[in-house]
Structure formats: structure tokens, C-alpha cells
Design a protein around this motif. Structure first.
Motif, short mmCIF file in Angstrom:
data_model
loop_
_atom_site.label_atom_id
_atom_site.label_comp_id
_atom_site.label_asym_id
_atom_site.label_seq_id
_atom_site.Cartn_x
_atom_site.Cartn_y
_atom_site.Cartn_z
N LYS A 89 12.46 -12.16 8.51
CA LYS A 89 11.25 -11.78 9.27
C LYS A 89 10.08 -12.66 8.88
O LYS A 89 9.33 -13.15 9.73
CB LYS A 89 10.93 -10.31 9.04
CG LYS A 89 9.60 -9.91 9.65
CD LYS A 89 9.66 -8.63 10.36
CE LYS A 89 8.33 -8.38 11.04
NZ LYS A 89 8.44 -7.44 12.08
N LYS A 107 19.27 2.37 7.49
CA LYS A 107 18.01 3.08 7.71
C LYS A 107 17.53 3.78 6.44
O LYS A 107 16.34 3.78 6.13
CB LYS A 107 18.16 4.10 8.85
CG LYS A 107 18.29 3.46 10.21
CD LYS A 107 18.47 4.55 11.26
CE LYS A 107 18.68 3.99 12.63
NZ LYS A 107 18.87 5.05 13.64
N ASP A 131 14.09 2.99 4.51
CA ASP A 131 13.11 4.07 4.30
C ASP A 131 12.75 4.22 2.83
O ASP A 131 11.58 4.30 2.46
CB ASP A 131 13.63 5.40 4.85
CG ASP A 131 13.59 5.47 6.36
OD1 ASP A 131 12.85 4.65 6.98
OD2 ASP A 131 14.29 6.31 6.93
N GLY A 156 10.61 1.42 1.39
CA GLY A 156 9.28 1.26 1.96
C GLY A 156 9.18 0.11 2.95
O GLY A 156 8.09 -0.26 3.36
N ALA A 184 10.39 0.13 6.03
CA ALA A 184 10.51 0.59 7.43
C ALA A 184 9.37 0.07 8.30
O ALA A 184 9.59 -0.25 9.47
CB ALA A 184 10.57 2.11 7.48
N THR A 185 8.17 -0.02 7.75
CA THR A 185 7.05 -0.50 8.54
C THR A 185 7.10 -2.02 8.74
O THR A 185 6.44 -2.54 9.64
CB THR A 185 5.71 -0.12 7.89
OG1 THR A 185 5.67 -0.68 6.58
CG2 THR A 185 5.54 1.38 7.82
N LEU A 186 7.87 -2.71 7.92
CA LEU A 186 7.97 -4.17 8.02
C LEU A 186 9.05 -4.64 8.97
O LEU A 186 8.95 -5.71 9.54
CB LEU A 186 8.20 -4.78 6.63
CG LEU A 186 7.13 -4.48 5.60
CD1 LEU A 186 7.58 -4.99 4.23
CD2 LEU A 186 5.81 -5.11 6.00
N ASP A 198 11.33 -4.07 12.39
CA ASP A 198 11.37 -3.41 13.68
C ASP A 198 12.80 -2.98 13.94
O ASP A 198 13.61 -3.78 14.42
CB ASP A 198 10.86 -4.35 14.77
CG ASP A 198 10.80 -3.70 16.13
OD1 ASP A 198 10.98 -2.47 16.23
OD2 ASP A 198 10.57 -4.43 17.12
#
Length: 99
Positions: free
Chosen positions: A64, A84, A88, A91, A93-95, A97
């Protein structure tokens, strides 16, 4: 039997098959010039990934970062519940998609 990871393009997605783990990601990352094309966004399918660990997540985070430098996006399709959960807990998950 040793861990293996292969890849192919399937319906405009980069599909990984096998294990996305510490045992496989170093070789996959060294070979990235073969599987990184000009797709934007780069859609990565994890539907056929049987096992993933934190090294696999780290490789996707590095991917990414690399793609962002190229002004491209990374989209992850069909992740397993294991993937997943690791994302989660880490940390990340926000990075990433994840769809």
C-alpha cells in the motif's frame, strides 16, 4: 511440506494462492516487479489464501505504501476471517481497504 505462495491475474485482480506468511512473503516481495502492473486501483484477491500471519499483513501494508508513492490505490477483496482478525488486532484496519 513447505509453505508456498503463487499469484496470477484473474478478472483484473491479482489473486494470491497459498500462504501469505513469514515463510513466503520475502520471495513474493522480491518478485513484485512481475506482479505489479499498471492497474489503478490494484485489486488483490485473497480468496485462495489458506493462511496468513502478521508478515503477510505487513507485506500488504508495504505494498500500500509503495502504491501510494505511485499515486495508485490498493483494494483487498475476499479476505478470510483470519486475515480480518489479524488486521483488526494489529490496528491496520484503517490503513487497508478491505472489501
Amino acid at each position: 511440506m513447505s509453505a508456498q505462495l503463487s499469484w496470477q491475474f484473474d478478472n483484473d485482480a491479482l489473486a494470491f494462492t497459498g500462504e501469505l506468511t513469514r515463510a513466503t512473503v520475502a520471495d513474493a516481495w522480491r518478485e513484485r516487479a512481475q506482479w505489479l502492473g499498471q492497474q489503478n486501483p490494484l485489486v488483490v484477491s485473497l480468496a485462495n489464501v489458506e493462511r496468513v500471519d502478521s508478515a503477510g499483513v505487513a507485506m500488504l501494508l508495504q505494498l500500500k505504501k509503495y502504491l501510494l508513492q505511485q499515486q495508485c490505490e490498493l483494494v483487498i477483496h475476499q479476505p478470510s476471517q483470519q486475515f480480518k482478525a489479524i488486521v483488526d488486532v494489529s490496528g491496520a484496519a484503517t490503513l487497508l481497504d478491505v472489501q
